[in-house]
Design a protein around this motif. Structure first.
Motif, PDB file in Angstrom:
ATOM      1  N   PRO A   1       0.680  -1.112  -0.010  1.00  0.00           N
ATOM      2  CA  PRO A   1      -0.024   0.023  -0.068  1.00  0.00           C
ATOM      3  C   PRO A   1       0.889   1.314   0.084  1.00  0.00           C
ATOM      4  N   VAL A   2       0.599   2.315  -0.492  1.00  0.00           N
ATOM      5  CA  VAL A   2       0.918   3.487  -0.790  1.00  0.00           C
ATOM      6  C   VAL A   2       0.617   4.615   0.317  1.00  0.00           C
ATOM      7  N   PHE A   3       1.605   5.178   0.870  1.00  0.00           N
ATOM      8  CA  PHE A   3       1.401   6.338   1.872  1.00  0.00           C
ATOM      9  C   PHE A   3       1.639   7.720   1.045  1.00  0.00           C
ATOM     10  N   LYS A   4       0.919   8.768   1.136  1.00  0.00           N
ATOM     11  CA  LYS A   4       0.776   9.965   0.509  1.00  0.00           C
ATOM     12  C   LYS A   4       1.091  11.012   1.560  1.00  0.00           C
ATOM     13  N   MET A   5       1.778  11.857   1.203  1.00  0.00           N
ATOM     14  CA  MET A   5       2.058  13.294   1.685  1.00  0.00           C
ATOM     15  C   MET A   5       2.225  14.430   1.254  1.00  0.00           C
ATOM     16  N   THR A   6       2.048  15.634   1.760  1.00  0.00           N
ATOM     17  CA  THR A   6       2.264  16.810   1.023  1.00  0.00           C
ATOM     18  C   THR A   6       2.877  17.870   2.218  1.00  0.00           C
ATOM     19  N   ASN A   7       3.548  18.945   1.594  1.00  0.00           N
ATOM     20  CA  ASN A   7       3.752  19.995   2.710  1.00  0.00           C
ATOM     21  C   ASN A   7       2.975  21.248   2.476  1.00  0.00           C
ATOM     22  N   TYR A   8       2.106  20.957   1.409  1.00  0.00           N
ATOM     23  CA  TYR A   8       1.250  22.047   1.102  1.00  0.00           C
ATOM     24  C   TYR A   8       1.768  23.242   0.578  1.00  0.00           C
ATOM     25  N   GLU A   9       3.061  23.535  -0.091  1.00  0.00           N
ATOM     26  CA  GLU A   9       3.598  24.483  -0.582  1.00  0.00           C
ATOM     27  C   GLU A   9       3.263  24.409  -2.343  1.00  0.00           C
TER      28      GLU A   9
ATOM     29  N   MET B   1       3.199  17.327   8.478  1.00  0.00           N
ATOM     30  CA  MET B   1       2.630  17.095   7.133  1.00  0.00           C
ATOM     31  C   MET B   1       3.574  16.011   6.504  1.00  0.00           C
ATOM     32  N   SER B   2       4.781  16.490   6.636  1.00  0.00           N
ATOM     33  CA  SER B   2       5.668  15.888   5.564  1.00  0.00           C
ATOM     34  C   SER B   2       6.584  14.585   6.474  1.00  0.00           C
TER      35      SER B   2
ATOM     36  N   VAL C   1       6.292   8.703  11.225  1.00  0.00           N
ATOM     37  CA  VAL C   1       5.261   8.607  12.061  1.00  0.00           C
ATOM     38  C   VAL C   1       4.209   9.374  11.234  1.00  0.00           C
ATOM     39  N   HIS C   2       3.178   8.825  10.535  1.00  0.00           N
ATOM     40  CA  HIS C   2       2.415   9.688   9.504  1.00  0.00           C
ATOM     41  C   HIS C   2       1.645  10.537  10.251  1.00  0.00           C
ATOM     42  N   PRO C   3       1.414  11.741   9.833  1.00  0.00           N
ATOM     43  CA  PRO C   3       0.258  12.589  10.310  1.00  0.00           C
ATOM     44  C   PRO C   3      -1.035  11.925  10.782  1.00  0.00           C
ATOM     45  N   ALA C   4      -1.466  10.978  10.124  1.00  0.00           N
ATOM     46  CA  ALA C   4      -2.828  10.285  10.488  1.00  0.00           C
ATOM     47  C   ALA C   4      -2.684  10.137  11.897  1.00  0.00           C
ATOM     48  N   ASN C   5      -1.634   9.716  12.527  1.00  0.00           N
ATOM     49  CA  ASN C   5      -1.626   9.267  13.978  1.00  0.00           C
ATOM     50  C   ASN C   5      -2.280  10.448  14.844  1.00  0.00           C
ATOM     51  N   THR C   6      -1.750  11.583  14.658  1.00  0.00           N
ATOM     52  CA  THR C   6      -2.187  13.067  15.407  1.00  0.00           C
ATOM     53  C   THR C   6      -3.460  13.212  14.853  1.00  0.00           C
ATOM     54  N   MET C   7      -3.864  13.072  13.564  1.00  0.00           N
ATOM     55  CA  MET C   7      -5.309  13.503  12.966  1.00  0.00           C
ATOM     56  C   MET C   7      -6.259  12.678  13.609  1.00  0.00           C
TER      57      MET C   7
END
Length: 753
Positions: free
Chosen positions: A234-242, A684-685, A689-695
């Protein structure tokens, strides 16, 4: 706040070291938090020779030194026999071939004959340990510089110096100097199907601790390499929103229960191009975390681990035919370790040259010890014994039949160097100063560099022979001692106490500078707590952050909780299948003990940490509400089902075998219990530890009608900081949060007690 246990339930066993802070009022104090954070470098002082490479068989070493006058790095050579050093290389007059640009580099490696340097430059980072780079070879004989690989993930000289092995774009290549020609060795890398050779996927690199997924054979005839197929991961996706249209990065990362990449080992004859696949007799999902060339020229050793990582097999393969057999098998009812990230141990098995024996580091006795085997897999003898852990093998001398190793025999709070015969006789302690010793031993075991300190002694670096005799003191950090004489520094104290269930725990306490025993102080736990790690040592404290807290009226505490290394397997492996339970228990036990001390304000305690420390902060707050008034969690795991599978399943077992344990170990499960102040920080990058943990924790808290504060730093990686300004700002946020909720002060870092 909950009522704390009475003093009679606790017994203070030993105050190990109790330096008394000076009360001199004329010592300099930090003017602001920035000064405190930067004082870490002043407390660390000189670190000794950097980028040490033992050369000429281990009779000399090279190191990098910074020339202040020229403002550039230089490579020097030191000779332990003569105690002389000389300048070997500087790039002031060297240019990239065909350009007028000054040559620069990030790192380098030596050829086996110590006549060439392979420089790595123009590095573009990928994961924690890997990146794309260009490689150049420099001849020490004629001072020539030539490119050998462009846009390669890794490149390495062959042992005989005639070739450079290269991994580029998921395929293996070899460059022949004599023919001035590059030859492609594999051609089956496919971007769309995610098949690649010679480099690791994200999870292997991160959790098995290596970046280069191929090895030269000692005779330069073969290259052995990993091949990965991660098409089902499975693929994890992330962005820094820049930017106006933020770019999304995709990384295949398996979580517990997910499909893993399919992995196999190939061996290529670099002369003929013939390739042989080495297939172990394993079924189902398994790992191949390590391969080793043995003293037999055509025999490669392979380690396999089942997915649960509690069954390790050692195979020997004939690389010409693929024929193989199992030499040794090690099973455990928890997990079998093959390396340790925290103690810089890359291997737990060792194949010394010119001998048909190998050594395995196992905890089968309840403590990690060295076991000696022959190539038939027969146990010859157990080399080390006792109720203490061997930490790391630093060197092996096959001719003298002697092993050099670091252990916790003197104390779990110390790391000392010993030598012992292969037979287990004639153990000798080589280091003499109490404290933490880090050893860099020459491959021929004639010499070693010793970097050491203790809580009252800043870092020293010395050169020794293999009998332990000091040949030269390289660094004494007198400048750090001078700094301490003139600045308000609070020395740690090492204490030991017994928990309510009868277990002895070691902890460190830094009391406020100008400590007054008639006052009551708030307490800040700065923790990590992760399995197989080790937080508290008899080691010099260099954290400017902790000193800032002490200077501003806080007691700073850390604990070697259950789950940590150097106390034997029963202490460490009690956390198996139930992460969080015993770690949080021990932090709470420590808080209860501290509450019995007359100068501790039990109503004003905080716990904070990053990564695993962030996990245990949230888990402790939510499963033991009311003990800590404040929790600060940076980049926390909040549900182990959201972390990668290799790390998690090692300590929690595969998901289908321990689903209830996963649920109980998730901070999210206990969100409704929050009654204290919680600050969450994440990037978010963060690919670790993927940000999904905190969210997801925030969602669980919201659904339970609970509130927490949140700080997001989008471009940061794991730990959230992405530049110096963000690094300092995060500490400002920490401090203001502590001030607000432990002291009721709305202030910045300028405030002093």
């Amino acid at each position: 706040m909950v009522k704390l246990p009475a003093y009679k339930k606790y017994v203070v066993v030993l105050i190990l070291l109790l330096p008394i802070a000076s009360f001199a009022q004329n010592k300099a104090r930090y003017s602001n938090l920035k000064d405190a954070i930067f004082s870490t470098y002043k407390l660390m002082g000189a670190e000794g020779p950097q980028s040490v490479n033992w050369i000429n068989g281990g009779n000399q070493y090279s190191y990098i030194d910074y020339n202040e006058a020229k403002q550039q790095e230089e490579i020097h050579i030191f000779d332990p026999a003569t105690l002389n050093h000389k300048l070997l290389f500087d790039n002031s007059s060297l240019q990239f071939p065909g350009t007028d640009s000054t040559f620069n580099y990030e790192s380098f490696q030596w050829s086996h004959d110590s006549k060439h340097l392979v420089f790595k430059t123009n590095v573009r980072k990928i994961y924690r340990r890997s990146g794309i780079a260009d490689y150049y070879i420099y001849s020490l004989t004629d001072k020539s510089l030539q490119p050998v690989a462009k846009d390669a993930r890794t490149a390495e000289l062959s042992p005989d110096g005639s070739m450079v092995g290269i991994e580029r774009g998921g395929n293996m290549y070899v460059y022949h100097f004599a023919a001035n020609k590059e030859t492609q060795l594999t051609n089956d890398a496919t971007g769309e199907d995610a098949i690649f050779n010679g480099h690791y996927d994200w999870v292997y690199e991160e959790e098995f601790g290596q970046a280069q997924a191929w090895n030269w054979s000692p005779d330069s005839k073969y290259i052995a390499f990993w091949q990965f197929d991660e098409s089902k991961v499975p693929v994890f996706k992330m962005t820094n929103y820049e930017g106006l249209h933020p770019e999304e990065i995709s990384i295949p990362i398996p979580q517990p229960g997910d499909p893993n990449p399919a992995v196999k080992i190939g061996v290529i004859d670099v002369k003929t191009g013939q390739k042989v696949w080495l297939t172990p007799d394993e079924t189902g999902d398994f790992y191949i975390p390590r391969i080793y060339w043995t003293s037999d020229p055509d025999v490669l050793a392979m380690i396999t681990l089942n997915r649960a990582q509690n069954d390790m097999k050692l195979y020997f393969f004939n690389v010409k035919t693929g024929e193989h057999h199992v030499v040794m098998e090690e099973k455990n009812n928890t997990w079998v370790a093959i390396f340790n990230f925290y103690t810089d141990v890359n291997d737990m098995i060792y194949f010394p040259e010119k001998t048909r024996e190998f050594f395995w580091l196992s905890d089968r006795s309840g403590y990690y010890h060295i076991y000696r085997y022959n190539y038939s897999g027969q146990l010859i003898n157990q080399v080390t014994k006792g109720d203490w852990d061997v930490i790391k093998v630093s060197g092996i001398d096959p001719a003298g039949k002697k092993i050099y190793y670091l252990s916790a025999e003197a104390s779990p709070l110390q790391q000392q160097l010993y030598s012992i015969d292969f037979s287990g006789a004639n153990e000798k302690k080589l280091t003499t100063v109490p404290g933490y010793h880090k050893i860099d031993m020459s491959p021929n075991t004639k010499y070693y560099l010793n970097t050491y300190s203790n809580i009252t002694t800043p870092v020293h670096v010395s050169l020794h022979n293999n009998m332990g005799k000091e040949l030269k003191l390289l660094v004494d950090n007198q400048q750090v001692s001078n700094y301490l004489d003139n600045h308000a520094y609070a020395y740690p104290q090492l204490i030991q106490f017994k928990t309510s269930d009868g277990v002895m725990l070691d902890a460190s306490i830094i009391k406020p500078y100008d400590f007054d025993s008639t006052k009551k102080y708030p307490v800040v736990f700065t923790v990590y707590g992760g399995v197989e790690s080790h937080d508290v040592f008899n080691q010099f404290e260099t954290s400017g952050w902790k000193q800032w807290l002490a200077q501003n009226g806080y007691i700073v505490v850390d604990v070697n909780n259950r789950g940590m290394a150097n106390y034997g397997s029963a202490f460490m492996k009690i956390v198996y299948k139930k992460l969080g339970k015993w770690e949080s228990n021990d932090f709470v036990e420590t808080a209860h003990y501290l509450a019995t001390l007359p100068y501790v304000d039990a109503s004003k305690m905080a716990i904070m940490g990053t990564s695993y420390g962030g996990y245990i902060t949230t888990y402790t707050l939510l499963t033991h509400p009311g003990v800590f008034k404040v929790g600060i969690a940076n980049s926390p795991v909040t549900d182990w089902r959201l972390y990668d599978d290799i790390y998690t399943e090692r300590y929690m077992a595969p998901l289908q075998d321990n689903e209830e344990g996963y649920i109980n170990s998730a901070a999210i499960t206990h969100a409704a219990n929050l009654q204290d102040h919680l600050l969450l920080i994440h990037s978010m990058s963060d690919d670790n530890v993927h940000p999904a943990n905190t969210m997801q924790l925030l969602t669980a808290l919201t659904n339970a009608g609970k509130d927490a504060e949140l700080r997001i730093y989008p471009p940061g990686a794991h730990g959230a900081a992405y530049n110096m300004q963000s690094h300092l700002l995060i500490y400002e946020v920490y401090y203001r949060y502590l001030q607000r909720y432990l002291k009721g002060i709305e202030s910045g870092s300028e405030a002093q007690e």
